[in-house]
Write an enzyme that holds these catalytic residues in place. Structure first.
Site, PDB file in Angstrom:
ATOM      1  N   LYS A 143      68.328  11.183  33.731  1.00  0.00           N
ATOM      2  CA  LYS A 143      68.751  12.056  32.784  1.00  0.00           C
ATOM      3  C   LYS A 143      68.454  11.229  31.674  1.00  0.00           C
ATOM      4  O   LYS A 143      68.114  12.004  30.503  1.00  0.00           O
ATOM      5  CB  LYS A 143      70.214  12.468  32.822  1.00  0.00           C
ATOM      6  CG  LYS A 143      70.666  13.146  34.027  1.00  0.00           C
ATOM      7  CD  LYS A 143      70.207  14.378  34.298  1.00  0.00           C
ATOM      8  CE  LYS A 143      70.461  14.907  35.987  1.00  0.00           C
ATOM      9  NZ  LYS A 143      69.411  14.770  36.774  1.00  0.00           N
ATOM     10  N   GLY A 191      75.148  18.273  37.525  1.00  0.00           N
ATOM     11  CA  GLY A 191      76.387  19.104  38.020  1.00  0.00           C
ATOM     12  C   GLY A 191      77.833  18.722  37.950  1.00  0.00           C
ATOM     13  O   GLY A 191      78.461  19.010  38.708  1.00  0.00           O
ATOM     14  N   ASN A 317      65.936  20.981  36.034  1.00  0.00           N
ATOM     15  CA  ASN A 317      65.895  21.106  37.538  1.00  0.00           C
ATOM     16  C   ASN A 317      64.494  21.316  38.035  1.00  0.00           C
ATOM     17  O   ASN A 317      63.964  22.156  37.577  1.00  0.00           O
ATOM     18  CB  ASN A 317      66.731  22.325  37.841  1.00  0.00           C
ATOM     19  CG  ASN A 317      68.338  22.350  37.338  1.00  0.00           C
ATOM     20  OD1 ASN A 317      68.738  21.071  37.300  1.00  0.00           O
ATOM     21  ND2 ASN A 317      68.619  23.220  36.657  1.00  0.00           N
ATOM     22  N   ARG A 319      62.980  22.378  40.753  1.00  0.00           N
ATOM     23  CA  ARG A 319      63.298  23.317  41.767  1.00  0.00           C
ATOM     24  C   ARG A 319      63.347  24.699  41.673  1.00  0.00           C
ATOM     25  O   ARG A 319      63.560  25.025  40.462  1.00  0.00           O
ATOM     26  CB  ARG A 319      64.336  22.652  42.830  1.00  0.00           C
ATOM     27  CG  ARG A 319      65.769  22.977  42.009  1.00  0.00           C
ATOM     28  CD  ARG A 319      67.133  22.991  42.714  1.00  0.00           C
ATOM     29  NE  ARG A 319      68.193  23.334  42.152  1.00  0.00           N
ATOM     30  CZ  ARG A 319      68.935  22.757  41.302  1.00  0.00           C
ATOM     31  NH1 ARG A 319      68.410  21.555  40.902  1.00  0.00           N
ATOM     32  NH2 ARG A 319      69.776  23.280  40.514  1.00  0.00           N
TER      33      ARG A 319
HETATM   34  C1  MV4 Z   1      77.853  18.753  28.204  1.00  0.00           C
HETATM   35  C2  MV4 Z   1      78.588  19.454  27.608  1.00  0.00           C
HETATM   36  C3  MV4 Z   1      79.156  19.473  26.315  1.00  0.00           C
HETATM   37  N1  MV4 Z   1      78.684  18.236  25.549  1.00  0.00           N
HETATM   38  N2  MV4 Z   1      76.979  18.032  27.215  1.00  0.00           N
HETATM   39  C4  MV4 Z   1      77.891  19.871  32.731  1.00  0.00           C
HETATM   40  C5  MV4 Z   1      76.765  19.420  33.683  1.00  0.00           C
HETATM   41  C6  MV4 Z   1      75.668  19.193  33.188  1.00  0.00           C
HETATM   42  N3  MV4 Z   1      74.344  19.909  33.746  1.00  0.00           N
HETATM   43  C7  MV4 Z   1      75.661  19.051  31.767  1.00  0.00           C
HETATM   44  N4  MV4 Z   1      76.999  19.706  31.401  1.00  0.00           N
HETATM   45  C8  MV4 Z   1      77.699  19.839  30.242  1.00  0.00           C
HETATM   46  N5  MV4 Z   1      77.037  18.914  29.219  1.00  0.00           N
HETATM   47  C9  MV4 Z   1      77.596  17.575  26.035  1.00  0.00           C
HETATM   48  N6  MV4 Z   1      77.084  16.822  25.170  1.00  0.00           N
HETATM   49  C10 MV4 Z   1      79.132  20.539  28.479  1.00  0.00           C
HETATM   50  C11 MV4 Z   1      78.757  20.773  29.757  1.00  0.00           C
HETATM   51  C12 MV4 Z   1      79.286  21.431  30.481  1.00  0.00           C
HETATM   52  C13 MV4 Z   1      78.596  22.739  31.245  1.00  0.00           C
HETATM   53  C14 MV4 Z   1      77.025  22.595  31.304  1.00  0.00           C
HETATM   54  C15 MV4 Z   1      76.619  23.664  31.722  1.00  0.00           C
HETATM   55  C16 MV4 Z   1      77.203  24.616  32.455  1.00  0.00           C
HETATM   56  C17 MV4 Z   1      78.384  24.550  32.877  1.00  0.00           C
HETATM   57  C18 MV4 Z   1      79.302  23.346  32.225  1.00  0.00           C
HETATM   58  C19 MV4 Z   1      80.616  23.409  32.389  1.00  0.00           C
HETATM   59  C20 MV4 Z   1      81.078  22.257  31.951  1.00  0.00           C
HETATM   60  C21 MV4 Z   1      80.645  21.375  30.953  1.00  0.00           C
END
Ligand code: MV4
Length: 474
Positions: A143, A191, A317, A319
């Site tokens: 990442k 995730g 992603n 895939r």
């Molecule tokens: C974040 C965020 C808030 N601020 N980054 C969760 C998993 C990963 N794919 C990235 N994620 C997040 N990154 C910052 N700087 C909040 C999340 C996040 C989230 C992102 C996408 C879909 C669902 C989520 C659920 C909780 C938190």
């Protein structure tokens, strides 16, 4: 691989828009192996059938006798029910591919789909992996490296550290520059694993240690970086197709904000209430990202969108994704067929201008889970199942009356997808289709979806990633 004439092959991937392929002859696979199970295995088998490609399926003891296996030309057992001893066993999967004499492997999603080592083993065995190169996959799996690439490609990233965090002093300095709350993220994560929010100075070091320890245990890599914590973001992702000739197109975006504990429940395209300038800028940013990654095949570029509609790159992603059908419905492009043609070296037979966005598509994931009890798994016998149909309804599922939902895997037993001219009509259609869908014998997420489709926040299109927890107190 063998050459076949254009005229023998259905060239059109999108209705009307295709003139066909520029060359008179093209290379195509005769036979591919599907390194997956359930609805996505069925989805890929169906695409292959239509393309005249033979299929080799694999199954674990837990999936023995599954009806969809009959639709493949051959099927091989790869081990006991536990995925670690079957679908994840690289030597077993490769053996099936060798015995089955296939030219390519489609990994689906999950299992080995983003395993760069497996991808490399396929290459060394001279079997095409239907996906990106091992190099692109490995780079994007990191990442921090992906974030560096996003910066280089002028794709907006969340304010934060330039690279990995080396010591506590540096972390405190960065946190003060960007301001609390901050989010500590593991570079090997994804995730939601290896993430910790720090609200202030006092908890910063603990958060770093916890995120790092969790990532070390889960991925064998404890490296972390820091980002500003974006509160209540929306999750919007852009579907990309890139061929091996340098052509990269986007298929617009999906909003996947209706999720619980990082498990998506509902996805839709386009994202509701997203200003078209934001939408265009995000899709163009996603194309830039993928061009800079030297990537081919299907990809999803994930963003979070804040309350002011600023968007920030999160990860790529590498895939096909569960929710790919919503993009297929609004663009008319078959993503699985596209993946296969790209892997076989075909140039994309359409340009960005050919890809329009028509109407609205919504997908509800039908899981064998009890939404009344914290979405706890509900495996067992489906005593009876009746599937919906009619105008604008698609049901992608390997389940049926008499099917036994095994306890060993992901609980998704189907995806209900609707496509309608407007979002209001799509919601009405989804409610009607949910009413028609009957699954007896196990608990499913159908009642949850019925409630969401009638909730004013969802109907108005104002859903963020905390909607489910906030609204259903789970
Ligand atoms: C974040 C965020 C808030 N601020 N980054 C969760 C998993 C990963 N794919 C990235 N994620 C997040 N990154 C910052 N700087 C909040 C999340 C996040 C989230 C992102 C996408 C879909 C669902 C989520 C659920 C909780 C938190």
């Amino acid at each position: 691989m063998s050459a076949c004439r254009d005229s023998e092959f259905p060239a059109a991937l999108i209705p009307g828009a295709l003139a066909g392929f520029p060359t008179g002859y093209r290379l195509m696979y005769n036979r591919i192996l599907i390194a997956n199970r359930g609805e996505i295995a069925l989805r890929i088998i169906r695409a292959c059938r239509e393309m005249g490609i033979e299929t080799v399926a694999i199954f674990s003891e837990g999936d023995r006798g599954s009806a969809y296996l009959d639709l493949a030309d051959e099927a091989y057992c790869v081990g006991p029910a536990q995925s670690a001893q079957s679908y994840l066993k690289i030597d077993q999967v490769i053996s099936a591919a060798e015995v089955g004499n296939v030219e390519a492997i489609h990994p689906g999603y999950g299992f080995l789909a983003e395993n760069a080592h497996f991808n490399e083993v396929c290459r060394s065995c001279k079997i095409d992996f239907i996906g990106p190169s091992p190099e692109a996959m490995e780079m994007l799996g990191d990442k921090n490296a992906a974030r560096r690439l996003a910066r280089k490609a002028k794709v907006p990233v969340v304010p934060g550290s330039q690279g990995l965090i080396e010591d506590e002093k540096e972390a405190a300095k960065i946190a003060h520059e960007i301001g609390f709350p901050v989010l500590i993220k593991a570079t090997a994560g994804g995730g939601g694993k290896g993430m910790r929010v720090a609200a202030n100075d006092l908890v910063l070091n603990t958060a770093i240690q916890q995120a790092s320890a969790e990532a070390q245990a889960a991925f064998g890599n404890g490296s972390v970086y820091i980002e500003k914590y974006i509160e209540r973001p929306r999750h919007v992702e852009v579907q990309i197709l890139a061929d091996t000739h340098g052509n990269v197109v986007h298929l617009w975006e999906r909003d996947c904000s209706t999720q619980r504990r990082h498990q998506k429940l509902i996805e839709e395209s386009p994202a509701p209430n997203l200003p078209s300038e934001t939408q265009e800028a995000m899709c163009e940013a996603a194309v830039r990202m993928i061009k800079n990654a030297n990537y081919s095949n299907a990809a999803t570029v994930e963003f979070i969108v804040d309350q002011e509609n600023n968007f920030y790159f999160i990860e790529v992603n590498a895939r096909i994704q569960v929710e790919h059908p919503v993009s297929e419905m609004v663009t008319g492009v078959d993503l699985i067929k596209s993946q296969i043609l790209i892997a076989a070296g075909e140039p994309l037979p359409f340009t960005q201008d050919d890809i329009s966005l028509r109407g609205v598509a919504i997908e509800c994931r039908i899981n064998a889970e009890d939404p009344q009890h914290n979405f706890r798994p509900s495996p067992g016998v489906i005593k009876s199942m009746h599937v919906p149909g009619g105008f604008g309804v698609r049901f992608d599922s390997h389940a049926h009356t008499g099917y036994v939902v095994p306890p060993h895997y992901d609980s998704m037993i189907g995806k209900l997808i609707v496509h309608q001219p407007t979002r209001g009509e799509a919601i009405a259609c989804m409610l009607r289709a949910l009413d028609e869908l009957r699954v007896e014998g196990i608990k499913t997420t159908v009642p949850f979806h019925r409630a969401v489709m009638q909730h004013s926040d969802f109907v108005d299109g104002w859903v963020d990633t905390s909607f489910v927890e906030r609204t259903f107190l789970t």
